[in-house]
Design a protein around this motif. Structure first.
Motif, PDB file in Angstrom:
ATOM      1  N   ILE A  51       0.915  -1.303  -0.029  1.00 11.16           N
ATOM      2  CA  ILE A  51      -0.142  -0.063  -0.113  1.00 11.16           C
ATOM      3  C   ILE A  51       1.164   1.244   0.021  1.00 11.16           C
ATOM      4  CG2 ILE A  51      -0.391  -0.120   2.579  1.00 11.16           C
ATOM      5  CD1 ILE A  51      -3.169   1.144   2.250  1.00 11.16           C
ATOM      6  N   ARG A  52       0.659   2.102  -0.783  1.00 16.26           N
ATOM      7  CA  ARG A  52       1.201   3.575  -0.724  1.00 16.26           C
ATOM      8  C   ARG A  52       0.958   4.352   0.400  1.00 16.26           C
ATOM      9  NH1 ARG A  52      -0.257   4.767  -6.960  1.00 16.26           N
ATOM     10  NH2 ARG A  52       1.634   3.761  -7.910  1.00 16.26           N
ATOM     11  N   PHE A  53       2.032   4.912   0.792  1.00 18.30           N
ATOM     12  CA  PHE A  53       1.803   5.931   2.092  1.00 18.30           C
ATOM     13  C   PHE A  53       0.897   6.942   1.611  1.00 18.30           C
ATOM     14  CE2 PHE A  53       6.410   4.779   3.483  1.00 18.30           C
ATOM     15  CZ  PHE A  53       5.974   3.930   4.384  1.00 18.30           C
ATOM     16  N   SER A  54       0.769   7.226   0.655  1.00 18.22           N
ATOM     17  CA  SER A  54      -0.055   8.589   0.345  1.00 18.22           C
ATOM     18  C   SER A  54      -1.833   7.741   0.416  1.00 18.22           C
ATOM     19  CB  SER A  54       0.110   8.942  -1.037  1.00 18.22           C
ATOM     20  OG  SER A  54       0.176   8.017  -2.123  1.00 18.22           O
ATOM     21  N   THR A  55      -1.733   6.617  -0.006  1.00 19.92           N
ATOM     22  CA  THR A  55      -3.109   6.038  -0.046  1.00 19.92           C
ATOM     23  C   THR A  55      -3.342   5.778   1.416  1.00 19.92           C
ATOM     24  OG1 THR A  55      -3.019   4.871  -2.133  1.00 19.92           O
ATOM     25  CG2 THR A  55      -4.544   3.973  -0.525  1.00 19.92           C
TER      26      THR A  55
END
Length: 76
Positions: A51-55
């Protein structure tokens, strides 16, 4: 079998529980964070491999929660 083979990496996503607590649907969360319902469903069902940190930040902002409330260590 290695953890990667079983899909059990020791981390569990509590997205379904947090949505229920807040009376929010996966569709509404998708609209708020700009992530497809399909991708959120993969996360919700513990099938995500990354999972992307931004997500992660966007989900936590939308649900008004901390990362540790969303992602927890699975009981072994």
């Amino acid at each position: 079998m290695a953890p990667a083979d079983t899909g059990d990496d020791g981390i569990r996503c509590r997205l379904d529980e947090l949505l229920a607590e807040r009376g929010m649907t996966l569709t509404r969360l998708s609209e708020l964070v700009g992530v497809s319902v399909v991708n959120l469903s993969v996360l919700k069902n513990d099938r995500a491999r990354a999972i992307r940190f931004s997500t992660l930040q966007a989900i936590c902002d939308a649900l008004d929660c901390e990362v540790g409330e969303l992602l927890v260590r699975a009981q072994r």
